[in-house]
Design a protein around this motif. Structure first.
Motif, short mmCIF file in Angstrom:
data_model
loop_
_atom_site.label_atom_id
_atom_site.label_comp_id
_atom_site.label_asym_id
_atom_site.label_seq_id
_atom_site.Cartn_x
_atom_site.Cartn_y
_atom_site.Cartn_z
N SER A 98 0.84 -1.19 0.00
CA SER A 98 0.00 0.00 0.00
C SER A 98 0.88 1.24 0.00
CB SER A 98 -0.89 0.03 1.24
OG SER A 98 -1.77 -1.07 1.23
N PRO A 99 0.52 2.27 -0.78
CA PRO A 99 1.32 3.49 -0.79
C PRO A 99 1.14 4.27 0.51
CG PRO A 99 -0.58 3.73 -2.22
CD PRO A 99 -0.57 2.31 -1.74
N ASP A 100 2.21 4.96 0.93
CA ASP A 100 2.11 5.76 2.16
C ASP A 100 1.49 7.12 1.85
OD1 ASP A 100 4.21 6.70 0.71
OD2 ASP A 100 5.63 6.83 2.37
N ASP A 101 1.27 7.91 2.88
CA ASP A 101 0.58 9.20 2.72
C ASP A 101 1.36 10.19 1.87
OD1 ASP A 101 -1.58 8.34 4.18
OD2 ASP A 101 -0.82 9.12 6.09
N SER A 102 2.69 10.20 2.00
CA SER A 102 3.48 11.16 1.22
C SER A 102 3.41 10.83 -0.27
CB SER A 102 4.93 11.17 1.69
OG SER A 102 5.53 9.89 1.47
N ALA A 103 3.40 9.55 -0.63
CA ALA A 103 3.27 9.18 -2.04
C ALA A 103 1.90 9.54 -2.57
CB ALA A 103 3.54 7.69 -2.21
N MET A 104 0.86 9.34 -1.76
CA MET A 104 -0.48 9.69 -2.19
C MET A 104 -0.64 11.20 -2.36
SD MET A 104 -2.17 6.99 -2.73
CE MET A 104 -3.86 7.52 -2.79
N ASN A 105 -0.03 11.99 -1.48
CA ASN A 105 -0.08 13.45 -1.61
C ASN A 105 0.66 13.92 -2.86
OD1 ASN A 105 -1.60 13.77 0.69
ND2 ASN A 105 0.18 14.07 2.04
N ALA A 106 1.81 13.32 -3.15
CA ALA A 106 2.55 13.69 -4.35
C ALA A 106 1.75 13.34 -5.60
CB ALA A 106 3.90 12.98 -4.37
N LEU A 107 1.09 12.19 -5.59
CA LEU A 107 0.26 11.80 -6.73
C LEU A 107 -0.92 12.74 -6.90
CD1 LEU A 107 -0.33 9.71 -8.94
CD2 LEU A 107 -1.60 8.40 -7.24
N GLU A 108 -1.53 13.16 -5.78
CA GLU A 108 -2.65 14.08 -5.84
C GLU A 108 -2.22 15.43 -6.42
OE1 GLU A 108 -6.04 16.01 -2.87
OE2 GLU A 108 -4.45 14.75 -2.06
N LYS A 109 -1.03 15.92 -6.01
CA LYS A 109 -0.52 17.19 -6.54
C LYS A 109 -0.26 17.09 -8.04
CE LYS A 109 1.68 19.26 -2.51
NZ LYS A 109 2.95 19.71 -1.94
N ALA A 110 0.33 15.98 -8.46
CA ALA A 110 0.62 15.80 -9.88
C ALA A 110 -0.67 15.75 -10.69
CB ALA A 110 1.43 14.52 -10.09
N ASN A 111 -1.67 15.03 -10.19
CA ASN A 111 -2.94 14.97 -10.91
C ASN A 111 -3.63 16.32 -10.93
OD1 ASN A 111 -2.70 12.28 -11.55
ND2 ASN A 111 -3.79 11.57 -9.74
N ASP A 112 -3.57 17.06 -9.83
CA ASP A 112 -4.18 18.39 -9.80
C ASP A 112 -3.51 19.33 -10.79
OD1 ASP A 112 -6.02 17.60 -7.92
OD2 ASP A 112 -4.92 18.45 -6.21
N SER A 113 -2.19 19.26 -10.90
CA SER A 113 -1.49 20.15 -11.85
C SER A 113 -1.85 19.79 -13.28
CB SER A 113 0.01 20.11 -11.64
OG SER A 113 0.52 18.83 -11.99
N ILE A 114 -2.03 18.50 -13.57
CA ILE A 114 -2.44 18.10 -14.93
C ILE A 114 -3.85 18.60 -15.21
CG2 ILE A 114 -3.01 16.11 -16.38
CD1 ILE A 114 -0.72 14.61 -15.00
N ALA A 115 -4.73 18.45 -14.24
CA ALA A 115 -6.11 18.92 -14.43
C ALA A 115 -6.13 20.44 -14.59
CB ALA A 115 -6.97 18.50 -13.25
N ASP A 116 -5.34 21.17 -13.83
CA ASP A 116 -5.28 22.63 -13.97
C ASP A 116 -4.77 23.04 -15.34
OD1 ASP A 116 -6.27 22.94 -11.43
OD2 ASP A 116 -4.29 23.27 -10.49
N ASP A 117 -3.76 22.34 -15.85
CA ASP A 117 -3.25 22.64 -17.19
C ASP A 117 -4.32 22.43 -18.25
OD1 ASP A 117 -0.78 23.32 -16.18
OD2 ASP A 117 0.15 21.38 -16.62
N ILE A 118 -5.09 21.37 -18.08
CA ILE A 118 -6.15 21.09 -19.06
C ILE A 118 -7.24 22.15 -18.97
CG2 ILE A 118 -7.97 19.45 -19.66
CD1 ILE A 118 -6.05 17.21 -18.81
N LEU A 119 -7.61 22.51 -17.76
CA LEU A 119 -8.72 23.46 -17.57
C LEU A 119 -8.33 24.89 -17.93
CD1 LEU A 119 -10.32 22.08 -14.30
CD2 LEU A 119 -11.15 21.87 -16.65
N GLU A 120 -7.05 25.22 -17.96
CA GLU A 120 -6.63 26.56 -18.37
C GLU A 120 -6.97 26.83 -19.81
OE1 GLU A 120 -2.49 26.92 -17.58
OE2 GLU A 120 -2.75 27.27 -15.44
N ALA A 121 -6.99 25.79 -20.63
CA ALA A 121 -7.25 25.97 -22.06
C ALA A 121 -8.73 26.07 -22.37
CB ALA A 121 -6.64 24.79 -22.83
N VAL A 122 -9.58 25.79 -21.40
CA VAL A 122 -11.02 25.84 -21.62
C VAL A 122 -11.47 27.29 -21.66
CG1 VAL A 122 -13.25 25.23 -20.63
CG2 VAL A 122 -11.37 23.62 -20.50
N PRO A 123 -12.27 27.68 -22.67
CA PRO A 123 -12.72 29.08 -22.75
C PRO A 123 -13.81 29.40 -21.74
CG PRO A 123 -13.51 27.85 -24.66
CD PRO A 123 -12.66 26.93 -23.86
#
Length: 123
Positions: A98-123
């Motif tokens: 099972s992944p520990d909390d720090s790995a899960m937080n890093a994954l959450e940050k990476a996913n949030d940054s990808i989602a933010d990049d995608i949503l920036e292009a939305v008009p």
């Protein structure tokens, strides 16, 4: 003024410049000779040379084909094995971590940054 007068004027001006400045005329003549030599060398280097096509020797095998030995495979490794549909409790404890909390937080940050990049292009 006709052509003969123009030729005489050009001839006299060239002769005057040869008498007045012989070093300059010699330098210009030397540069022209060097340029001519360079052009001759360049033309001789770039000319296409006719070469005969080389004959390729036919391959003749002197011995049979040697097949390499197979790699040493451990006895616990099976190349063709059937896998069960589900793991049992012992296998899941052995192979899954099972992944520990720090790995899960890093994954959450990476996913949030990808989602933010995608949503920036939305008009």
């Amino acid at each position: 003024m006709d052509f003969n007068d123009m030729a005489e004027d050009a001839k006299s001006s060239v002769l005057d410049s040869i008498r007045e400045k012989p070093h300059v005329v010699a330098a210009v003549a030397g540069i022209l000779v060097l340029f001519l030599i360079a052009m001759i060398i360049l033309a001789s280097q770039t000319s296409t040379k006719k070469t005969r096509p080389s004959k390729q020797a036919e391959f003749q095998a002197k011995a049979g084909v040697l097949i390499p030995d197979p790699p040493n495979v451990e006895s616990a490794y099976y190349q063709y094995r059937s896998t069960p549909e589900k793991w049992d409790a012992g296998e899941s404890q052995e192979f899954f971590t099972s992944p520990d909390d720090s790995a899960m937080n890093a994954l959450e940050k990476a996913n949030d940054s990808i989602a933010d990049d995608i949503l920036e292009a939305v008009p």
